[in-house]
Scaffold this motif. Structure first.
Motif, mmCIF file in Angstrom:
data_model
loop_
_atom_site.group_PDB
_atom_site.id
_atom_site.type_symbol
_atom_site.label_atom_id
_atom_site.label_comp_id
_atom_site.label_asym_id
_atom_site.label_seq_id
_atom_site.Cartn_x
_atom_site.Cartn_y
_atom_site.Cartn_z
ATOM 1 N N VAL A 20 45.097 50.871 44.439
ATOM 2 C CA VAL A 20 44.168 50.383 43.428
ATOM 3 C C VAL A 20 43.295 49.296 44.035
ATOM 4 O O VAL A 20 43.806 48.338 44.630
ATOM 5 N N TYR A 21 41.991 49.472 43.907
ATOM 6 C CA TYR A 21 41.024 48.445 44.310
ATOM 7 C C TYR A 21 40.640 47.649 43.067
ATOM 8 O O TYR A 21 40.373 48.232 42.008
ATOM 9 N N LEU A 22 40.599 46.326 43.208
ATOM 10 C CA LEU A 22 40.317 45.468 42.069
ATOM 11 C C LEU A 22 39.117 44.565 42.340
ATOM 12 O O LEU A 22 38.857 44.186 43.488
ATOM 13 N N PRO A 23 38.391 44.188 41.279
ATOM 14 C CA PRO A 23 37.265 43.263 41.449
ATOM 15 C C PRO A 23 37.753 41.855 41.750
ATOM 16 O O PRO A 23 38.916 41.512 41.507
ATOM 17 N N ARG A 24 36.847 41.052 42.235
ATOM 18 C CA ARG A 24 37.186 39.684 42.641
ATOM 19 C C ARG A 24 37.822 38.884 41.505
ATOM 20 O O ARG A 24 38.761 38.110 41.726
#
Length: 280
Positions: A20-24
């Motif tokens: 999973v890639y997450l925003p800052r």
């Protein structure tokens, strides 16, 4: 050297990942500062894979029999879904994942085998050392599978989702399928409802419950990625997502012949790969 090393990964156990890639904004200031410290301005997805492979080879060739990684092996992948879109981040969290994996190993049916690698006392010492270097209690954003991809993962993606095919020297290095977390979670919940009514005893139901709970813990603005890894060279183009979706839909419609046919296609595709784990 990097490209050659990465290509060498096709001779190692096939490892596929669900990440999973997450925003800052999903991270605290301290957590994101740590992620930034791991970023290399010149990195790309292939170079990160190559460095992870080098780290893995380094661990198995160490003089000391300690299979656990050190914080030097922590890497961060960055994904941008389109021009002008903000970057998304996926730390590999190799130390945290190894601690969790070792704990599961030592408490499962493979405990006796684990104690052949290290004694119970040595495991306790090495786990304590690893825990002391693990500074950030972030949810684990990556799951991995060796010698095949769990069929439950295919429920989360479709063949027409965003796809990257990475090739070099006539070989497919990996295929990556990306979909927003909110959409993947919706698909998991749909199949959970379907299986709960039609086949509550299937192991797939338990796997999907676990996946759904995991995905629900992340920011809806994140992106899920199914990374085939080197096994892609053997199966791409892969109809597994379509076969899993079709099989489950057939099951819901009472078409058991169609469901069995979809399962046979999946088994014929993946059984030879899983059998490689036992090959000499």
């Amino acid at each position: 050297m990097t490209g050659g090393l990465y290509l060498g990964g096709v001779q190692l156990p096939f490892v596929s990942c669900l990440r999973v890639y997450l925003p800052r904004e999903s991270y605290t200031a301290e957590e994101f500062s740590y992620l930034e410290s791991l970023l290399d301005p010149a990195q790309n997805t292939v170079s990160v894979d190559a460095r992870e492979l080098a780290d893995s080879l380094g661990r198995v060739s160490r003089a000391l029999p300690n299979p656990l990684p050190t914080p030097d092996g922590d890497r961060v992948r960055v994904l941008t879904m389109g021009e002008g879109e903000p970057p998304l981040y996926a730390p590999n969290q190799v130390v945290a994942r190894s601690i969790a994996g070792a704990a599961e190993l030592l408490n499962g049916t493979m405990e006796a085998l684990a104690n052949l690698v290290l004694s119970e006392e040595e495991w306790a010492l090495e786990l304590a050392r690893a825990a002391a270097t693990h500074q950030h209690e972030m949810p684990l954003q990556t799951r991995s599978s060796t010698w095949g991809i769990p069929f439950s993962w295919f429920t989360l993606v479709y063949a027409n989702d965003r796809m990257e095919v990475v090739e070099a020297n006539g070989r497919i290095l990996t295929v990556r399928i990306q979909v927003p977390v909110s959409i993947a979670l919706g698909r998991a919940e749909r199949f959970l409802d379907m299986l709960g009514q039609m086949a509550p005893d299937l192991d797939l139901l338990t796997e999907l419950q676990d996946l759904s709970h995991w995905l629900a813990s992340f920011d809806a603005g994140g992106v899920l990625e199914l990374d085939y890894g080197p096994v892609a060279n053997r199966v791409h183009p892969d109809d597994s997502p379509a076969d899993v979706h079709m099989g489950l839909q057939c099951l819901a419609d009472g078409d058991f012949t169609g469901a069995a046919a979809a399962y046979r296609r999946l088994a014929n595709r993946w059984m030879p790969i899983r059998q490689l784990a036992r090959a000499s």
